[in-house]
Design a protein around this motif. Structure first.
Motif, mmCIF file in Angstrom:
data_model
loop_
_atom_site.group_PDB
_atom_site.id
_atom_site.type_symbol
_atom_site.label_atom_id
_atom_site.label_comp_id
_atom_site.label_asym_id
_atom_site.label_seq_id
_atom_site.Cartn_x
_atom_site.Cartn_y
_atom_site.Cartn_z
ATOM 1 N N VAL A 56 0.745 -1.121 0.055
ATOM 2 C CA VAL A 56 0.039 0.025 -0.029
ATOM 3 C C VAL A 56 0.794 1.346 -0.031
ATOM 4 O O VAL A 56 0.709 2.316 -0.697
ATOM 5 C CB VAL A 56 -1.074 0.067 1.206
ATOM 6 N N ALA A 57 1.866 1.277 0.714
ATOM 7 C CA ALA A 57 2.602 2.568 0.872
ATOM 8 C C ALA A 57 3.846 2.516 0.079
ATOM 9 O O ALA A 57 4.463 3.405 -0.308
ATOM 10 C CB ALA A 57 3.472 2.754 2.519
ATOM 11 N N GLY A 58 4.077 1.301 -0.749
ATOM 12 C CA GLY A 58 5.338 1.252 -1.646
ATOM 13 C C GLY A 58 6.619 1.331 -1.106
ATOM 14 O O GLY A 58 7.265 1.801 -1.659
ATOM 15 N N ARG A 59 6.667 0.934 0.154
ATOM 16 C CA ARG A 59 8.268 1.009 0.837
ATOM 17 C C ARG A 59 8.326 -0.037 1.738
ATOM 18 O O ARG A 59 7.455 -1.051 1.932
ATOM 19 C CB ARG A 59 8.273 2.035 1.431
ATOM 20 N N ALA A 60 9.583 -0.441 2.186
ATOM 21 C CA ALA A 60 9.932 -1.507 3.212
ATOM 22 C C ALA A 60 9.384 -1.185 4.553
ATOM 23 O O ALA A 60 9.587 -0.204 5.070
ATOM 24 C CB ALA A 60 11.434 -1.776 3.259
ATOM 25 N N SER A 61 8.608 -2.222 5.071
ATOM 26 C CA SER A 61 8.146 -2.218 6.300
ATOM 27 C C SER A 61 9.187 -2.596 7.253
ATOM 28 O O SER A 61 9.134 -2.415 8.394
ATOM 29 C CB SER A 61 6.769 -2.792 6.338
ATOM 30 N N ALA A 62 10.247 -3.418 6.736
ATOM 31 C CA ALA A 62 11.214 -4.031 7.775
ATOM 32 C C ALA A 62 12.624 -4.355 6.954
ATOM 33 O O ALA A 62 12.313 -4.793 5.725
ATOM 34 C CB ALA A 62 10.686 -5.223 8.604
ATOM 35 N N VAL A 63 13.446 -4.279 7.176
ATOM 36 C CA VAL A 63 14.598 -4.383 6.540
ATOM 37 C C VAL A 63 15.609 -5.405 7.531
ATOM 38 O O VAL A 63 15.960 -5.231 8.735
ATOM 39 C CB VAL A 63 15.689 -3.370 6.466
ATOM 40 N N LEU A 64 15.717 -6.912 7.068
ATOM 41 C CA LEU A 64 16.267 -7.688 8.009
ATOM 42 C C LEU A 64 18.009 -7.830 7.676
ATOM 43 O O LEU A 64 18.202 -8.250 6.634
ATOM 44 C CB LEU A 64 15.684 -9.163 7.868
ATOM 45 N N THR A 65 18.628 -7.449 8.414
ATOM 46 C CA THR A 65 19.846 -7.407 8.122
ATOM 47 C C THR A 65 20.902 -8.704 8.935
ATOM 48 O O THR A 65 22.207 -8.474 9.323
ATOM 49 C CB THR A 65 20.741 -6.127 8.505
ATOM 50 N N ASN A 66 20.357 -9.912 9.316
ATOM 51 C CA ASN A 66 20.913 -10.689 10.318
ATOM 52 C C ASN A 66 21.892 -11.670 9.559
ATOM 53 O O ASN A 66 22.772 -11.921 10.072
ATOM 54 C CB ASN A 66 19.937 -11.677 10.778
ATOM 55 N N HIS A 67 21.480 -11.850 8.311
ATOM 56 C CA HIS A 67 22.448 -12.512 7.313
ATOM 57 C C HIS A 67 23.848 -11.823 7.044
ATOM 58 O O HIS A 67 23.630 -10.556 6.882
ATOM 59 C CB HIS A 67 21.800 -12.783 5.876
ATOM 60 N N LYS A 68 24.893 -12.488 7.214
ATOM 61 C CA LYS A 68 25.987 -11.762 6.857
ATOM 62 C C LYS A 68 26.583 -12.027 5.369
ATOM 63 O O LYS A 68 27.891 -11.357 4.989
ATOM 64 C CB LYS A 68 27.109 -12.242 7.882
ATOM 65 N N LYS A 69 25.965 -12.954 4.752
ATOM 66 C CA LYS A 69 26.361 -13.159 2.996
ATOM 67 C C LYS A 69 25.287 -13.160 2.476
ATOM 68 O O LYS A 69 23.999 -13.053 2.782
ATOM 69 C CB LYS A 69 27.014 -14.538 3.217
ATOM 70 N N ALA A 70 25.222 -13.227 1.171
ATOM 71 C CA ALA A 70 24.127 -12.960 0.249
ATOM 72 C C ALA A 70 22.996 -14.068 0.492
ATOM 73 O O ALA A 70 23.376 -15.175 0.980
ATOM 74 C CB ALA A 70 24.700 -13.297 -1.314
ATOM 75 N N VAL A 71 21.913 -13.309 0.279
ATOM 76 C CA VAL A 71 20.576 -14.325 0.324
ATOM 77 C C VAL A 71 20.254 -14.920 -0.975
ATOM 78 O O VAL A 71 19.884 -13.853 -1.968
ATOM 79 C CB VAL A 71 19.546 -13.283 1.069
ATOM 80 N N ARG A 72 20.028 -15.939 -1.122
ATOM 81 C CA ARG A 72 20.010 -16.624 -2.401
ATOM 82 C C ARG A 72 18.738 -17.201 -2.664
ATOM 83 O O ARG A 72 18.219 -17.510 -3.853
ATOM 84 C CB ARG A 72 20.894 -17.735 -2.637
#
Length: 384
Positions: free
Chosen positions: A278-294
């Motif tokens: 609805v808003a067209g934006r991120a509601s959350a950014v998850l930064t727990n991974h330290k390497k590429a999310v595949r």
């Protein structure tokens, strides 16, 4: 009198096949691995070089894991797809050849005596429609995409217009039936299966498109690619509803669901973003991974999802993206995730190994010790 000894009986009379053990799938860094599941029959399907493997995900009834091998391809198999009816398997190889064969019968008979020569290059993806009577074939060559009738191999439409290889294809299973293709030429196209013609072109990506997902309930198509952007398209009007920015490297994983967050993306920048449509934006950014999310996997019935990276697998709770626990022990880059109706999750790594986990706990499945998996330590609850 001279005694004449009898010759030994042939090996076929004294030896019999007791069990077939599944080989590992081969993986390559930076390239997708054809790994599919059939939840109805608890099956895992993948390829290793010229061999297609269909195997139980876990053994049933105390019996060993059942394995079926198909070895009729003459070169490396690059794409696999089982028809929704569970009777037929489509497999494509690096020469552009597609074979459709019976996976529910021991003789593995082909639908036609000759294989279908579809593309001028490698087959990269295959998809069936919901009625199991049409098959989409995409990859390299010209044209890089076709739709054929499964029983005759007759083309019902060359999906022309892409100028480079097509990386992905997806069917919309509910009416009106649609098919979406994403290519290295930055183009996303939507096709009408009733008239076998393109009805929409979606222009906006600045580089190759690698992932796409059709929303399960809305007329929306989500795409992601090398330009680090997730674009949300209205299938009917081809309007770019949202351009979701924030990632700074290639978007390689996309998942959509009817509930919030309706769009989840994973990127080579090691972050996961949950998007508010609805808003067209991120509601959350998850930064727990330290390497590429595949890879990303949304559970079909629970309000949870899983993300895969070289450091570990992580399980999250929707809608806020609350971290639940790690799933560790694979020691490889995970390129593919799948789950069956018994809550057994399969992770395929670039070291050629498959790891089976219990979805609820994250622990290695106790029934998966068939010689093809590694035993893993239990998850580190609270370790993010």
């Amino acid at each position: 009198p001279t005694t004449v000894s009898k010759p030994p009986p042939p090996l076929s009379q004294i030896m019999s096949l007791k069990q077939t053990l599944a080989c590992f799938p081969l993986t390559q860094r930076g390239a997708g691995t054809p790994l599919k599941t059939d939840a109805k029959r608890n099956l895992l399907i993948y390829a290793r070089e010229r061999t297609v493997v269909i195997r139980d995900i876990v053994p049933t009834g105390g019996q060993p894991i059942q394995v079926q091998l198909y070895t009729q391809h003459t070169c490396t198999v690059t794409a696999v797809a089982m028809a929704p009816n569970g009777c037929w398997m489509a497999t494509g190889d690096e020469r552009g050849v597609v074979r459709i064969w019976a996976c529910d019968h021991p003789d593995q008979r082909m639908k036609k005596e000759e294989p279908y020569y579809m593309l001028g290059g490698k087959v990269l993806d295959l998809a069936w429609n919901g009625e199991s009577n049409r098959l989409a074939v995409v990859g390299e060559g010209q044209p890089p995409a076709k739709v054929i009738m499964w029983d005759s191999g007759n083309s019902v439409g060359d999906m022309s217009g892409h100028t480079k290889k097509v990386n992905a294809v997806a069917f919309r299973q509910s009416r009106p039936f649609r098919i979406a293709t994403a290519g290295e030429d930055k183009m996303v196209r939507c096709w009408d299966l009733e008239y076998n013609r393109v009805i929409r072109d979606y222009h906006g990506h600045l580089s190759g498109v690698y992932s796409l997902s059709l929303h399960p309930t809305l007329d929306l198509l989500c795409t992601g690619g090398r330009d680090s952007v997730v674009r949300v398209w209205d299938i009917r009007t081809k309007a770019n509803v949202h351009t979701l920015t924030g990632h700074n490297q290639t978007v390689v994983g996309l998942a959509t669901q009817a509930l919030e967050p309706q769009v989840i993306s994973g990127s080579m920048d090691s972050t996961i973003r949950l998007w508010d449509l609805v808003a067209g934006r991120a509601s959350a950014v998850l930064t727990n991974h330290k390497k590429a999310v595949r890879s990303l996997l949304v559970h079909p019935t629970e309000y949870t999802f899983c993300s895969a990276s070289a450091d570990n697998l992580k399980k999250w709770k929707c809608p806020e993206g609350k971290f639940l626990h790690n799933i560790t022990g694979h020691n490889s880059i995970i390129n593919a995730l799948a789950i069956n109706q018994d809550n057994v999750m399969v992770a395929g790594g670039d070291n050629g190994k498959l790891h089976l986990y219990d979805w609820k706990t994250g622990r290695h499945s106790p029934d998966a010790d068939d010689g093809t998996t590694n035993h893993n330590s239990p998850p580190q609850d609270g370790d993010s």
